[in-house]
Design a protein around this motif. Structure first.
Motif, PDB file in Angstrom:
ATOM      1  N   ARG A  77      -3.393 -17.148  12.581  1.00  0.00           N
ATOM      2  CA  ARG A  77      -3.315 -18.026  11.411  1.00  0.00           C
ATOM      3  C   ARG A  77      -3.528 -19.465  11.881  1.00  0.00           C
ATOM      4  O   ARG A  77      -2.859 -19.923  12.811  1.00  0.00           O
ATOM      5  N   CYS A  78      -4.450 -20.130  11.229  1.00  0.00           N
ATOM      6  CA  CYS A  78      -4.866 -21.478  11.637  1.00  0.00           C
ATOM      7  C   CYS A  78      -3.690 -22.453  11.689  1.00  0.00           C
ATOM      8  O   CYS A  78      -2.864 -22.501  10.782  1.00  0.00           O
ATOM      9  N   ARG A  79      -3.658 -23.232  12.751  1.00  0.00           N
ATOM     10  CA  ARG A  79      -2.698 -24.328  12.839  1.00  0.00           C
ATOM     11  C   ARG A  79      -3.370 -25.521  13.507  1.00  0.00           C
ATOM     12  O   ARG A  79      -4.388 -25.374  14.191  1.00  0.00           O
ATOM     13  N   GLN A  80      -2.782 -26.700  13.303  1.00  0.00           N
ATOM     14  CA  GLN A  80      -3.345 -27.909  13.913  1.00  0.00           C
ATOM     15  C   GLN A  80      -2.673 -28.168  15.259  1.00  0.00           C
ATOM     16  O   GLN A  80      -1.474 -27.905  15.436  1.00  0.00           O
ATOM     17  N   VAL A  81      -3.459 -28.680  16.211  1.00  0.00           N
ATOM     18  CA  VAL A  81      -2.902 -29.010  17.526  1.00  0.00           C
ATOM     19  C   VAL A  81      -1.909 -30.168  17.364  1.00  0.00           C
ATOM     20  O   VAL A  81      -2.041 -30.988  16.452  1.00  0.00           O
ATOM     21  N   ARG A  82      -0.858 -30.185  18.201  1.00  0.00           N
ATOM     22  CA  ARG A  82       0.167 -31.227  18.105  1.00  0.00           C
ATOM     23  C   ARG A  82       0.520 -31.717  19.510  1.00  0.00           C
ATOM     24  O   ARG A  82       0.270 -30.999  20.493  1.00  0.00           O
ATOM     25  N   GLU A  83       1.121 -32.877  19.581  1.00  0.00           N
ATOM     26  CA  GLU A  83       1.412 -33.478  20.890  1.00  0.00           C
ATOM     27  C   GLU A  83       2.284 -32.556  21.740  1.00  0.00           C
ATOM     28  O   GLU A  83       2.099 -32.462  22.950  1.00  0.00           O
TER      29      GLU A  83
ATOM     30  N   ASN B  89     -10.261 -24.268  13.928  1.00  0.00           N
ATOM     31  CA  ASN B  89      -9.374 -23.150  14.320  1.00  0.00           C
ATOM     32  C   ASN B  89      -9.585 -21.928  13.426  1.00  0.00           C
ATOM     33  O   ASN B  89      -8.657 -21.170  13.158  1.00  0.00           O
ATOM     34  N   ILE B  90     -10.832 -21.761  12.974  1.00  0.00           N
ATOM     35  CA  ILE B  90     -11.147 -20.528  12.237  1.00  0.00           C
ATOM     36  C   ILE B  90     -12.338 -19.784  12.833  1.00  0.00           C
ATOM     37  O   ILE B  90     -12.631 -18.657  12.409  1.00  0.00           O
ATOM     38  N   CYS B  91     -13.064 -20.394  13.770  1.00  0.00           N
ATOM     39  CA  CYS B  91     -14.214 -19.695  14.373  1.00  0.00           C
ATOM     40  C   CYS B  91     -14.050 -19.556  15.891  1.00  0.00           C
ATOM     41  O   CYS B  91     -13.661 -18.499  16.385  1.00  0.00           O
ATOM     42  N   ARG B  92     -14.334 -20.628  16.639  1.00  0.00           N
ATOM     43  CA  ARG B  92     -14.415 -20.500  18.101  1.00  0.00           C
ATOM     44  C   ARG B  92     -13.074 -20.268  18.793  1.00  0.00           C
ATOM     45  O   ARG B  92     -12.958 -19.347  19.608  1.00  0.00           O
ATOM     46  N   SER B  93     -12.070 -21.100  18.484  1.00  0.00           N
ATOM     47  CA  SER B  93     -10.824 -20.954  19.251  1.00  0.00           C
ATOM     48  C   SER B  93     -10.048 -19.678  18.912  1.00  0.00           C
ATOM     49  O   SER B  93      -9.498 -19.052  19.832  1.00  0.00           O
TER      50      SER B  93
END
Ligand code: 4NP
Length: 175
Positions: free
Chosen positions: A84-90, A26-30
């Protein structure tokens, strides 16, 4: 582009279409896809009908801005990347209509996270929207590449996001 099966979309004009782009870091492509999609929607004056976000399957860079190389290449095209980068969640499977992974590994991780069959149907790989998908069946990770890797990602994403925008608009008009 071959036939594309889309998950259910909101009734036209009822509420915004919600799209989440997903890659590993979550810092380049997305975040680049996120920024490009925002710019396409703004060009059409359609901001009220779209919600766009991005997330990573990994957790290495949470809270960071996109990679400086991606920011520089995007800026040359007039796109500022401020995500700002975040992690995917359910819960993202409840919050979004369409979840768009950049490569097969991201796709597999999302399929594992999807809580239901309906949730899993929201996953449509980015390459499915790209005209050159016979040549690029995924968006290549540019992290260990040179400048040409970042430019290729931006070219593929510009084309894929323009197609995604038109496909959803046409889908809604025909719904
Ligand atoms: P992305 O690229 O998935 O397009 O954001 C990467 C960024 C960071 C890492 C891998 C890929 N990493 O290993 O830190």
């Amino acid at each position: 582009m071959d036939t594309l099966f889309l998950p259910p979309m909101p009734a036209p004009g009822s509420r915004p279409v919600k799209v989440l782009f997903v890659c590993l870091g979550n810092i380049c492509r997305s975040p680049a896809a996120d920024g490009i999609m925002h710019s396409i929607v703004a060009e059409h004056g359609d901001e009220a009908m779209w919600e766009i976000d991005s997330a990573g399957t990994g957790n290495y860079h949470i809270g960071e801005l996109p990679d400086h190389r991606m920011r520089i290449h995007a800026r040359r095209r007039g796109i500022e990347l401020t995500h700002r980068c975040r992690q995917v969640r359910e819960a993202d499977f409840d919050d979004f209509d369409l979840i768009v992974p950049m490569d097969g590994s991201n796709e597999q991780n999302l399929r594992r996270l999807a809580p239901t069959v309906e949730a899993e149907a929201k996953i449509v790989p980015m390459a499915r929207f790209v005209d050159m998908s016979f040549r690029y069946d995924h968006i290549p990770d540019p992290y260990y590449s040179g400048a040409e890797g970042f430019e290729l990602v931006l070219d593929l994403l510009q084309n894929g996001c323009e197609n995604l925008y038109q496909i959803i608009k046409n889908h809604n008009q025909n719904a």
